[in-house]
Design a protein around this motif. Structure first.
Motif: not given
Length: 267
Positions: A123-145
């Motif tokens: 999503a962040l690679c796109c030019d503009l990001v519009v998100a629904a209020r219930s949406a969320s962003f999660l950098q989950a990488f550290a959780k799996i090493g």
């Protein structure tokens, strides 16, 4: 008939691409990668497309990599060699980032639900990001090493600064869409019921604007991150010289003088 992995819908000059593995929260497999790459290439090559919207089917935008995909799932067999995740990145995710960042038209991400891991950075690679209020962003990488991929290490510090980028990446906490907008990670957070209408209006507006100038703006801002002021000024002069010789500049000036709406056609 089997549902396509990426649904393609046109509304005038706006093309919407919907990741379509809703039961798996639109998580990536090698097959989904191939389908999305083909859809983006087709949009890039279609002169009738002036804006692309990227979204997800069902209740998620994209949950990142499907860890059940044989290409990445660790082999439990004792002594089995590890999966080469670097190969997965260089073969699929890196080309996807390059394709998005080099699209000849603006790209809007409509984040309709969770965007996790590679899905968040997609999503962040796109030019503009519009998100629904219930949406969320999660950098989950550290959780799996792992470390952020899909351009995350490049994007996050540029969007929110190094301190917040490290906190978001290292802690791996869920970031609500409203907070993401407050931090400047995304362009806009809207009520869920308004997401489709807001994105449609935004995409239509972008489609009516001078496409070449918008794409050049994206490229110039990315390039300027690696330049000193003098080099950035020189690049601005080069781009203005190029764009000033294009029909859209002439049309824009004539429309301004005539007090009418311009009709831009360059791409």
């Amino acid at each position: 008939m089997t549902e396509p992995l990426v649904r393609v819908e046109d509304a005038g000059t706006v093309r919407t691409l919907s990741l379509n593995r809703p039961a798996a929260l639109n998580s990536f497999t090698t097959e989904l990668h191939a389908a999305l790459a083909a859809a983006l290439d087709a949009a890039a090559q279609d002169a009738g497309v002036r804006c692309v919207v990227l979204t997800g089917s069902g209740r998620a935008f994209c949950a990142g990599q499907d860890l059940a995909d044989p290409a990445v799932a660790p082999d439990p067999t004792p002594g089995a060699p590890p999966k080469d995740l670097g190969h997965m990145i260089s073969t699929y995710y890196a080309p996807l980032v390059v394709r998005l960042r080099s699209m000849p038209v603006p790209v809007v991400a409509a984040v309709n639900g969770v965007a996790a891991g590679a899905g968040a950075n997609l999503a962040l690679c796109c030019d503009l990001v519009v998100a629904a209020r219930s949406a969320s962003f999660l950098q989950a990488f550290a959780k799996i090493g792992l470390v952020p991929d899909t351009g995350g290490t490049w994007l996050l510090p540029r969007l929110v600064g190094s301190a917040r980028a490290l906190g978001i990446a290292m802690l791996g906490d869920k970031l609500a869409a409203e907070e993401a907008a407050r931090l400047g990670l995304i362009w806009q957070c809207v009520d869920d019921a308004a997401l489709a209408e807001t994105v449609a209006a935004l995409a239509l507006k972008l489609a009516g604007m001078p496409t070449r100038a918008l794409v050049a703006t994206r490229q110039a801002m990315a390039a300027a991150q690696h330049m000193d002021l003098q080099a950035a000024l020189a690049e601005e002069a080069r781009l203005q010289r190029e764009l000033g010789a294009a029909p859209d500049y002439r049309e824009g000036v004539e429309a301004f003088r005539a007090k009418r709406a311009p009709v831009f056609k360059d791409r």
